[in-house]
Design a protein around this motif. Structure first.
Motif, PDB file in Angstrom:
ATOM      1  N   MET B  72       6.772 -53.410  -7.472  1.00  0.00           N
ATOM      2  CA  MET B  72       8.063 -52.793  -7.805  1.00  0.00           C
ATOM      3  C   MET B  72       8.739 -52.246  -6.573  1.00  0.00           C
ATOM      4  N   ASN B  73       7.941 -51.769  -5.620  1.00  0.00           N
ATOM      5  CA  ASN B  73       8.548 -51.279  -4.383  1.00  0.00           C
ATOM      6  C   ASN B  73       9.249 -52.427  -3.669  1.00  0.00           C
ATOM      7  N   TYR B  74       8.610 -53.581  -3.628  1.00  0.00           N
ATOM      8  CA  TYR B  74       9.241 -54.713  -2.963  1.00  0.00           C
ATOM      9  C   TYR B  74      10.493 -55.156  -3.715  1.00  0.00           C
ATOM     10  N   ILE B  75      10.352 -55.365  -5.036  1.00  0.00           N
ATOM     11  CA  ILE B  75      11.464 -55.938  -5.796  1.00  0.00           C
ATOM     12  C   ILE B  75      12.635 -54.967  -5.907  1.00  0.00           C
ATOM     13  N   MET B  76      12.331 -53.748  -6.312  1.00  0.00           N
ATOM     14  CA  MET B  76      13.405 -52.832  -6.686  1.00  0.00           C
ATOM     15  C   MET B  76      13.952 -52.046  -5.496  1.00  0.00           C
ATOM     16  N   ILE B  77      13.132 -51.807  -4.496  1.00  0.00           N
ATOM     17  CA  ILE B  77      13.570 -50.925  -3.407  1.00  0.00           C
ATOM     18  C   ILE B  77      13.840 -51.715  -2.131  1.00  0.00           C
ATOM     19  N   GLN B  78      12.896 -52.596  -1.740  1.00  0.00           N
ATOM     20  CA  GLN B  78      13.036 -53.261  -0.442  1.00  0.00           C
ATOM     21  C   GLN B  78      13.927 -54.501  -0.510  1.00  0.00           C
ATOM     22  N   ASP B  79      13.640 -55.361  -1.486  1.00  0.00           N
ATOM     23  CA  ASP B  79      14.282 -56.666  -1.473  1.00  0.00           C
ATOM     24  C   ASP B  79      15.756 -56.612  -1.853  1.00  0.00           C
ATOM     25  N   TRP B  80      16.047 -55.973  -2.953  1.00  0.00           N
ATOM     26  CA  TRP B  80      17.424 -55.953  -3.428  1.00  0.00           C
ATOM     27  C   TRP B  80      17.707 -54.619  -4.111  1.00  0.00           C
ATOM     28  N   PRO B  81      17.944 -53.575  -3.349  1.00  0.00           N
ATOM     29  CA  PRO B  81      18.137 -52.254  -3.952  1.00  0.00           C
ATOM     30  C   PRO B  81      19.519 -52.109  -4.592  1.00  0.00           C
ATOM     31  N   GLN B  82      19.680 -52.686  -5.749  1.00  0.00           N
ATOM     32  CA  GLN B  82      20.966 -52.579  -6.453  1.00  0.00           C
ATOM     33  C   GLN B  82      21.106 -51.206  -7.101  1.00  0.00           C
ATOM     34  N   ASP B  83      22.341 -50.846  -7.363  1.00  0.00           N
ATOM     35  CA  ASP B  83      22.596 -49.674  -8.191  1.00  0.00           C
ATOM     36  C   ASP B  83      22.660 -50.143  -9.641  1.00  0.00           C
ATOM     37  N   GLY B  85      22.910 -48.768 -13.149  1.00  0.00           N
ATOM     38  CA  GLY B  85      23.149 -47.606 -14.004  1.00  0.00           C
ATOM     39  C   GLY B  85      22.947 -46.282 -13.282  1.00  0.00           C
ATOM     40  N   GLY B  86      23.165 -46.250 -11.982  1.00  0.00           N
ATOM     41  CA  GLY B  86      23.068 -44.992 -11.260  1.00  0.00           C
ATOM     42  C   GLY B  86      21.660 -44.558 -10.918  1.00  0.00           C
ATOM     43  N   LYS B  87      20.686 -45.420 -11.130  1.00  0.00           N
ATOM     44  CA  LYS B  87      19.306 -45.045 -10.771  1.00  0.00           C
ATOM     45  C   LYS B  87      19.176 -45.053  -9.245  1.00  0.00           C
ATOM     46  N   PRO B  88      18.529 -44.059  -8.697  1.00  0.00           N
ATOM     47  CA  PRO B  88      18.457 -43.952  -7.240  1.00  0.00           C
ATOM     48  C   PRO B  88      17.418 -44.904  -6.649  1.00  0.00           C
ATOM     49  N   SER B  89      17.857 -46.027  -6.115  1.00  0.00           N
ATOM     50  CA  SER B  89      16.931 -47.006  -5.557  1.00  0.00           C
ATOM     51  C   SER B  89      16.792 -46.844  -4.045  1.00  0.00           C
ATOM     52  N   PHE B  90      16.939 -45.604  -3.551  1.00  0.00           N
ATOM     53  CA  PHE B  90      16.888 -45.396  -2.100  1.00  0.00           C
ATOM     54  C   PHE B  90      15.462 -45.417  -1.589  1.00  0.00           C
ATOM     55  N   SER B  91      14.557 -44.853  -2.372  1.00  0.00           N
ATOM     56  CA  SER B  91      13.147 -44.894  -1.983  1.00  0.00           C
ATOM     57  C   SER B  91      12.329 -44.979  -3.264  1.00  0.00           C
ATOM     58  N   TYR B  92      11.057 -45.340  -3.084  1.00  0.00           N
ATOM     59  CA  TYR B  92      10.227 -45.536  -4.279  1.00  0.00           C
ATOM     60  C   TYR B  92      10.081 -44.245  -5.067  1.00  0.00           C
ATOM     61  N   ILE B  93       9.855 -43.146  -4.343  1.00  0.00           N
ATOM     62  CA  ILE B  93       9.558 -41.891  -5.039  1.00  0.00           C
ATOM     63  C   ILE B  93      10.752 -41.419  -5.864  1.00  0.00           C
ATOM     64  N   GLU B  94      11.962 -41.708  -5.390  1.00  0.00           N
ATOM     65  CA  GLU B  94      13.138 -41.225  -6.105  1.00  0.00           C
ATOM     66  C   GLU B  94      13.306 -41.887  -7.459  1.00  0.00           C
ATOM     67  N   ASN B  95      12.880 -43.136  -7.535  1.00  0.00           N
ATOM     68  CA  ASN B  95      13.046 -43.842  -8.804  1.00  0.00           C
ATOM     69  C   ASN B  95      11.718 -43.975  -9.535  1.00  0.00           C
ATOM     70  N   MET B  96      10.696 -43.234  -9.094  1.00  0.00           N
ATOM     71  CA  MET B  96       9.361 -43.472  -9.619  1.00  0.00           C
ATOM     72  C   MET B  96       9.203 -43.277 -11.123  1.00  0.00           C
ATOM     73  N   PRO B  97       9.803 -42.226 -11.724  1.00  0.00           N
ATOM     74  CA  PRO B  97       9.584 -42.068 -13.167  1.00  0.00           C
ATOM     75  C   PRO B  97       9.857 -43.346 -13.957  1.00  0.00           C
ATOM     76  N   ALA B  98      10.842 -44.133 -13.504  1.00  0.00           N
ATOM     77  CA  ALA B  98      11.157 -45.361 -14.226  1.00  0.00           C
ATOM     78  C   ALA B  98      10.051 -46.398 -14.070  1.00  0.00           C
ATOM     79  N   PHE B  99       9.244 -46.276 -13.025  1.00  0.00           N
ATOM     80  CA  PHE B  99       8.203 -47.275 -12.771  1.00  0.00           C
ATOM     81  C   PHE B  99       6.868 -46.902 -13.403  1.00  0.00           C
ATOM     82  N   VAL B 100       6.733 -45.631 -13.782  1.00  0.00           N
ATOM     83  CA  VAL B 100       5.427 -45.164 -14.264  1.00  0.00           C
ATOM     84  C   VAL B 100       4.902 -45.950 -15.464  1.00  0.00           C
ATOM     85  N   PRO B 101       5.744 -46.272 -16.474  1.00  0.00           N
ATOM     86  CA  PRO B 101       5.192 -47.040 -17.597  1.00  0.00           C
ATOM     87  C   PRO B 101       4.534 -48.337 -17.152  1.00  0.00           C
ATOM     88  N   ILE B 102       5.141 -49.006 -16.174  1.00  0.00           N
ATOM     89  CA  ILE B 102       4.564 -50.267 -15.713  1.00  0.00           C
ATOM     90  C   ILE B 102       3.318 -50.011 -14.876  1.00  0.00           C
TER      91      ILE B 102
END
Lengths: 488, 174
Positions: B72-83, B85-102
């Motif tokens: 998820m760090n590669y796909i969501m943060i490094q490769d193509w950090p799109q915005d 719905g306003g989710k903060p894709s600046f770093s992994y930790i900022e968007n981490m709650p969304a990744f926890v289920p996975i």
């Protein structure tokens, strides 16, 4: 029969004495009026600010003195919930706590003229209330924490009765001993609630008629959040729980002398009824005593979340008291399998707590609805270390320690894990109550520690006194033989 | 050299447990015990080392969470950090709650599946694997203990008859 060791008794008195002194000091050193706050704030913003403020909110990024007063302008951006991890300075944090107030002020600045002095006076008044709340809130957190720990034990005990658990009857007297703190703690807690109602503090802002008059959101909730209804609810809940404790213990003792299982069956039914009563009252209790601290905020799974917090603390307390009594040679029939079972419960419910903590947090973070998310903005910005530290102590640590089967049987590992869990859940309650009462003025200092010491001393004294009253092994419980020979 | 074994057959798990303890006390080497269902405490009585499957599972879980995080760090943060719905894709930790289920699910997935596969491999279980029943009754209601015979056949037979076996057979193994 257990005899209360004189050393432990002295220790508990010592804790209570130290606690009383510290609590007294906390109230004595709280500022009395605006002037005191003014000098305090002046001292903070010049020179000593860096040190003092840095101590009180370590979580916040490095203090940059030059930026100090320019922050209020960026406050609105800071409080924008998009980015939860801000590197705001402590000054910004002070401001952003009153984000709503300041946003208003900033808006008015554009159109109307608001004098600096009015704003300053409002700020001083705000800080005064927070500082005056501090010793009260410290007392309140410790008071509700220890009372709910014994309530957690009581609900665990009721579940064991109803589930007809074969392993736990050897621990029933230990649980009854711990829950005998409940009536005592309830009385102290009820008095604190009464004092809140008498306007001796500002813990519950909805109790303040002036606030309600100007606050539509709270005024709309006045049908539920009004003092008479609130205090009657509290009285019913506390009495109901204590009555279950009293009658359950009485029946258990009567069962020892009986020739049939009548009292056992009575206890079974009583426990089942208590559990129904408990889950309803527990939910309402969490709204009344904890959620109403932040009367603008609401969360549906809050009741479960509070429950999981004190339930796991209760189980941990059972384990610690059992280990202590066992180490003194008073629990002949308790073996490592019983301890292992308790440790499994500690482990499992630690994870349950985390599940609820995260569910509540993630749902609100994800949807990011402004009226809900302020709750977490305050906590993450002002209480960063305690907020995330609680997750480490209540989840990461127990997860890594208690996952191992062998560790669950080793006394010192369990005592260490138990201590971390209990401290972690105290901080959990701290996080629930402090932001709404003292805001960014929090500090784990004399008031907080002294309150914990006082209630810890009282807890030890009451619990171990109760343990001396009756034999530690129930005689005629239908499952006692199975429990004695329980092994896993 | 002949490779003889003794099959001592029991029809009660309590008697089997006693027999196992006696056999161990007499220092006869138990090759294998076949039972139709798990007998509580049999592994302890036989002196079998505890399983390390749980340790494997823990390590597999660690692999699972690493895979999830790296992916998820590669796909969501490094490769193509799109915005999105306003989710903060600046770093992994900022968007981490969304990744926890996975992260959670993949931890469980890896731990469970790799542990099961480890179990199959270590116990040599797979489809079309030839069954190793020494006696068909052991899957139904009989318990069988297999003990190697050195040159003490007579002694062993009488020993097992004394432990309550309903049947003692000497079998030539190939």
């Amino acid at each position: 029969m257990y005899t209360f060791s004189s050393k432990l008794k002295t220790f508990s008195f010592l804790l209570m004495a130290m606690g009383v002194l510290g609590i007294g000091y906390g109230f004595w050193s709280a500022p009395k009026d605006i002037q005191e706050v003014e000098t305090l704030l002046a001292a903070e913003s010049h020179g000593s600010h860096g040190e003092v403020k840095h101590e009180t909110s370590k979580s916040v990024g490095a203090y940059d003195a030059s930026k100090g007063h320019e922050e209020s302008q960026s406050t609105k951006e800071e409080s924008n919930p998009k980015v939860l991890h801000t590197n705001s300075t402590s000054e910004a944090v002070t401001e952003s706590h009153e984000s709503s107030l300041h946003a208003e002020v900033a808006e008015k600045k554009g159109g109307h003229e608001i004098s600096e002095e009015t704003e300053h006076a409002e700020h001083l008044n705000h800080v005064l209330h927070q500082l005056q709340n501090k010793p009260w809130a410290a007392f309140y957190v410790a008071c509700i924490f220890f009372m709910l720990v014994s309530l957690g034990v009581l609900s665990f005990y009721a579940i064991q009765q109803v589930a007809q658990a074969g392993w736990s009857p050897v621990l029933f007297r230990v649980m009854q001993g711990i829950t005998s703190y409940l009536p005592v703690g309830s009385v102290v807690f009820f008095i604190v609630l009464l004092l809140c109602g008498l306007h001796l503090n500002h813990l519950f802002i909805w109790l303040d008629p002036e606030v309600v008059a100007t606050d539509k959101l709270i005024a709309n909730k006045a049908g539920y959040l009004n003092f008479p209804f609130w205090i009657v609810r509290a009285a019913i809940f506390l009495t109901g729980w204590s009555l279950y404790h009293y009658y359950s213990r009485k029946n258990c003792l009567a069962q020892d002398e009986a020739s049939d299982d009548l009292f056992y069956k009575k206890n079974f039914k009583l426990s089942a009824m208590f559990l129904v009563f408990f889950i309803v009252t527990e939910s309402i209790m969490s709204w009344d005593w904890i959620m109403s601290i932040d009367p603008h905020w609401f969360s549906t799974l809050f009741g479960w979340y509070v429950f999981s917090s004190f339930f796991v603390s209760g189980i941990t307390t059972i384990a610690l008291v059992t280990l202590y009594l066992k180490s003194r040679g008073f629990l002949e029939h308790v073996n490592t399998s019983h301890i292992h079972d308790l440790a499994k419960f500690m482990f499992g419910f630690s994870i349950f707590w985390t599940y609820l903590w995260f569910s509540q947090y993630m749902l609100i973070w994800y949807a990011n609805i402004p009226e809900e998310v302020t709750y977490y903005i305050t906590r993450i910005e002002l209480y960063n270390l305690p907020f995330f530290g609680a997750v480490v102590m209540n989840f990461v640590f127990p997860l890594l320690i208690l996952v191992n089967t062998d560790f669950k049987r080793i006394t010192w590992v369990l005592v260490m894990a138990g201590a971390v869990i209990l401290v972690g859940h105290y901080i959990d309650f701290f996080n629930m109550i402090m932001p709404g009462t003292v805001g960014d003025r929090w500090f784990i200092g004399v008031s907080e520690i002294a309150s914990v010491l006082f209630f810890l001393g009282l807890f030890i004294y009451v619990v171990f006194t109760a343990l001396t009253k009756v034999p530690l092994l129930p005689k005629r419980n239908p499952f006692i033989e199975e429990s004695k020979h329980f092994h896993y | 050299m002949s490779n003889k074994v003794i099959y001592a057959i029991y029809n009660d798990d309590d008697i089997l447990m006693d027999a196992v303890k006696k056999t161990r006390a007499a220092h006869h080497h138990i090759e294998e015990v076949f039972t139709p269902f798990p007998v509580h405490g049999l592994d302890k009585a036989m002196g079998i080392a505890p399983t390390r499957l749980a340790i494997c599972a823990f390590l597999y879980g660690c692999i699972g969470i690493s895979v999830a995080t790296a992916m998820m760090n590669y796909i969501m943060i490094q490769d193509w950090p799109q915005d999105i719905g306003g989710k903060p894709s600046f770093s992994y930790i900022e968007n981490m709650p969304a990744f926890v289920p996975i992260m959670f699910e993949l931890t469980v997935f890896f731990a469970a599946h790799l542990m099961v596969i480890t179990f199959y491999m270590r116990s040599k279980l797979w489809p079309f694997k030839e069954a190793e029943n020494p006696d068909v009754r052991t899957t139904d209601d009989h318990f069988l203990m297999e003990v190697a015979v050195k040159d003490n056949e007579e002694e062993l037979v009488s020993f097992f008859q004394s432990t309550g076996a309903v049947e003692v057979k000497v079998i030539e193994k190939h």
